[in-house]
Design an enzyme around this catalytic site. Structure first.
Site, PDB file in Angstrom:
ATOM      1  N   SER A  38       1.013  -1.355  -0.174  1.00  0.00           N
ATOM      2  CA  SER A  38       0.258  -0.073  -0.021  1.00  0.00           C
ATOM      3  C   SER A  38       0.765   1.615   0.250  1.00  0.00           C
ATOM      4  CB  SER A  38      -0.898   0.156   1.301  1.00  0.00           C
ATOM      5  OG  SER A  38      -1.681  -1.213   0.906  1.00  0.00           O
ATOM      6  N   ARG A  72       8.205   6.292  -3.073  1.00  0.00           N
ATOM      7  CA  ARG A  72       8.595   6.877  -2.299  1.00  0.00           C
ATOM      8  C   ARG A  72       7.646   6.176  -1.646  1.00  0.00           C
ATOM      9  NH1 ARG A  72       4.319   9.925  -2.136  1.00  0.00           N
ATOM     10  NH2 ARG A  72       3.289   9.738  -4.580  1.00  0.00           N
ATOM     11  N   ASP A  91      -3.699  -1.312  -2.756  1.00  0.00           N
ATOM     12  CA  ASP A  91      -5.153  -1.855  -1.357  1.00  0.00           C
ATOM     13  C   ASP A  91      -5.821  -1.355  -2.223  1.00  0.00           C
ATOM     14  OD1 ASP A  91      -3.774   0.383  -0.666  1.00  0.00           O
ATOM     15  OD2 ASP A  91      -4.268   0.604   1.254  1.00  0.00           O
TER      16      ASP A  91
HETATM   17  C1  GLC Z   1      -0.893   6.253   1.177  1.00  0.00           C
HETATM   18  C2  GLC Z   1      -0.234   4.936   0.001  1.00  0.00           C
HETATM   19  C3  GLC Z   1      -1.526   4.426  -0.920  1.00  0.00           C
HETATM   20  C4  GLC Z   1      -2.071   3.826  -0.399  1.00  0.00           C
HETATM   21  C5  GLC Z   1      -2.791   4.518   0.520  1.00  0.00           C
HETATM   22  C6  GLC Z   1      -3.776   3.865   2.047  1.00  0.00           C
HETATM   23  O1  GLC Z   1      -1.389   6.615   0.506  1.00  0.00           O
HETATM   24  O2  GLC Z   1       0.936   5.826  -0.860  1.00  0.00           O
HETATM   25  O3  GLC Z   1      -0.794   3.627  -1.864  1.00  0.00           O
HETATM   26  O4  GLC Z   1      -2.747   3.241  -1.646  1.00  0.00           O
HETATM   27  O5  GLC Z   1      -1.439   4.994   1.574  1.00  0.00           O
HETATM   28  O6  GLC Z   1      -3.397   3.073   1.897  1.00  0.00           O
END
Ligand code: GLC
Length: 420
Positions: free
Chosen positions: A143, A158, A196
């Site tokens: 995620s 990042r 996610d």
């Molecule tokens: C952050 C991450 C993203 C993810 C979100 C929810 O924004 O960068 O990839 O989907 O958190 O978990």
């Protein structure tokens, strides 16, 4: 609020002014959001990364088999085994949750992948003790913003959500996890890497063919939606069928990193400045679970120290001075306090922060929790409204998940139609 001293009332009004976002502002933010979604899809790019996921197929609901899913969120690691039987849209799931130790978030890459592989090994040993297992297919929900190329590598752009592990950014996250699994002899084959939000969208589409958007309102905040390739100019060189659909992982946490439209307060600015990645994830830092408790804490400390009003006068607030000591669930517990005298809020503050607020101070504290929750919900609604506007949806099914969605007060506060 009749019994509240004048100076505290003034402070409540000041906070209401700072944290309220009215309908007109919501519409302006949504409109700007639409143009930023578009810019992210263009070859020039913009603040919002709009990552192509190469997820171009959607479930029919008739899929069958047993699969593993690993979800590395901001707070927990979740391992699930999902069984899809013959019957359409039905599934069984067993799952275990493992807390990601704080020290791992700024540790080494090897420690991270080793910890994840250990959790998977434990899961298999616990649920399949003594069984001879065929290799299980694993989908890894990572995620964080990873860009996938069309042959399925997942390079982390990042870290977000307070992670700061050296030697992972700019690298493919799949081979080191595969290596850690191999070293432990776990019968698992990593077959997919997914964000996610994409996972939420696809899993929801398995039971509901009308599903168009997947959202996470959790430690971080983000969404994925279905786009047609003809609307993705940055992929035009690949000559994809313009009518073919692809899921886009927006990574909308980065919306307005350029500070053009979001009404940031002095507290939002402190959160950003003191974060491991200043200048990034501007939208996320105003709305996501990781930051809501911290915003609340910063306001309370400021009220006490700046003495515009008498607030927690003479109290030792040292426990409250510890950064990130309050969780977003603290705010929902305050909002859910059923007692007129805010007894539960009083008890939580005594137990956790060793402070004993007066009744008027409790009133301010409750109002502040509501304001921060409502702002989060209202701004989040702008993102959903923007996707719907961009796609011209009058109606769309949205799959949502995440701790803030499940526990905090999004449902009380969400003005989906105001933002549209
Ligand atoms: C952050 C991450 C993203 C993810 C979100 C929810 O924004 O960068 O990839 O989907 O958190 O978990």
């Amino acid at each position: 609020m009749g019994d509240i001293p004048h100076d505290l009332l003034q402070e409540i009004k000041r906070l209401e002014g700072l944290f309220s976002v009215d309908t007109e502002q919501l519409k302006a933010i949504s409109n700007h959001f639409v143009s930023e979604l578009q810019r992210g899809l263009s070859s020039e790019g913009g603040d919002i990364p709009m990552n192509p996921t190469w997820c171009m197929g959607f479930p029919t609901g008739h899929e069958t088999g047993t699969f593993l899913a690993l979800d590395m969120g901001g707070t927990n690691l979740r391992v699930c085994e999902i069984n899809l039987p013959e019957e359409r849209g039905i599934f069984d799931i067993i799952q275990s949750k493992y807390r990601i130790p704080e020290e791992l978030k700024s540790g080494t890459a090897d420690e991270l992948w080793g910890y994840i592989a250990d959790c998977l090994k434990q899961f298999i040993e616990y649920h399949h003790e003594g069984e001879k297992l065929d290799t299980l297919a694993l989908g890894f929900t990572f995620s964080y913003p990873a860009t996938q190329d069309y042959i399925d590598h997942g390079v982390l752009q990042r870290w977000t959500k307070g992670f700061d592990i050296e030697g992972v950014e700019g690298k493919d996250v799949v081979p080191p996890l595969e290596k850690a699994l191999d070293e432990r002899g776990v019968p698992i084959k990593l077959t997919a890497l997914i964000n996610d939000t994409t996972g939420t969208l696809i899993a929801s589409a398995y039971t509901d063919p009308e599903m168009k958007i997947g959202c996470i309102f959790g430690t971080g905040c983000n969404a994925a939606y279905v786009e047609i390739c003809g609307n993705i100019p940055k992929l035009s060189h690949m000559n994809l069928d313009p009518n073919e659909e692809m899921v886009i992982n927006c990574e909308w946490g980065a919306f307005d990193n350029a500070h053009k439209i979001l009404p940031r307060t002095q507290y939002d600015i402190i959160i950003d400045k003191d974060s491991p990645r200043p200048g990034q994830q501007c939208f996320e830092k105003m709305i996501a679970g990781l930051y809501l408790g911290e915003l609340f804490r910063l306001v309370l400390v400021d009220l006490h120290e700046n003495r515009r009003a008498s607030f927690l006068e003479g109290a030792d607030i040292s426990p409250l001075k510890k950064p990130y000591s309050l969780d977003a669930s603290f705010l929902s517990d305050i909002e859910n306090d059923p007692y007129e005298n805010l007894q539960e809020t009083h008890d939580m503050l005594v137990n956790l922060m060793k402070i004993t607020p007066t009744k008027p101070e409790l009133e301010l504290i409750r109002r502040l929790a509501e304001l921060i929750g409502a702002r989060s919900a209202r701004l989040s609604a702008c993102g959903v409204a923007a996707i719907c506007k961009k796609k011209g949806y009058k109606n769309a099914h949205v799959g949502a998940d995440g701790s803030v969605f499940n526990k905090v007060c999004l449902l009380f506060h969400s003005p989906w139609s105001a933002a549209y």
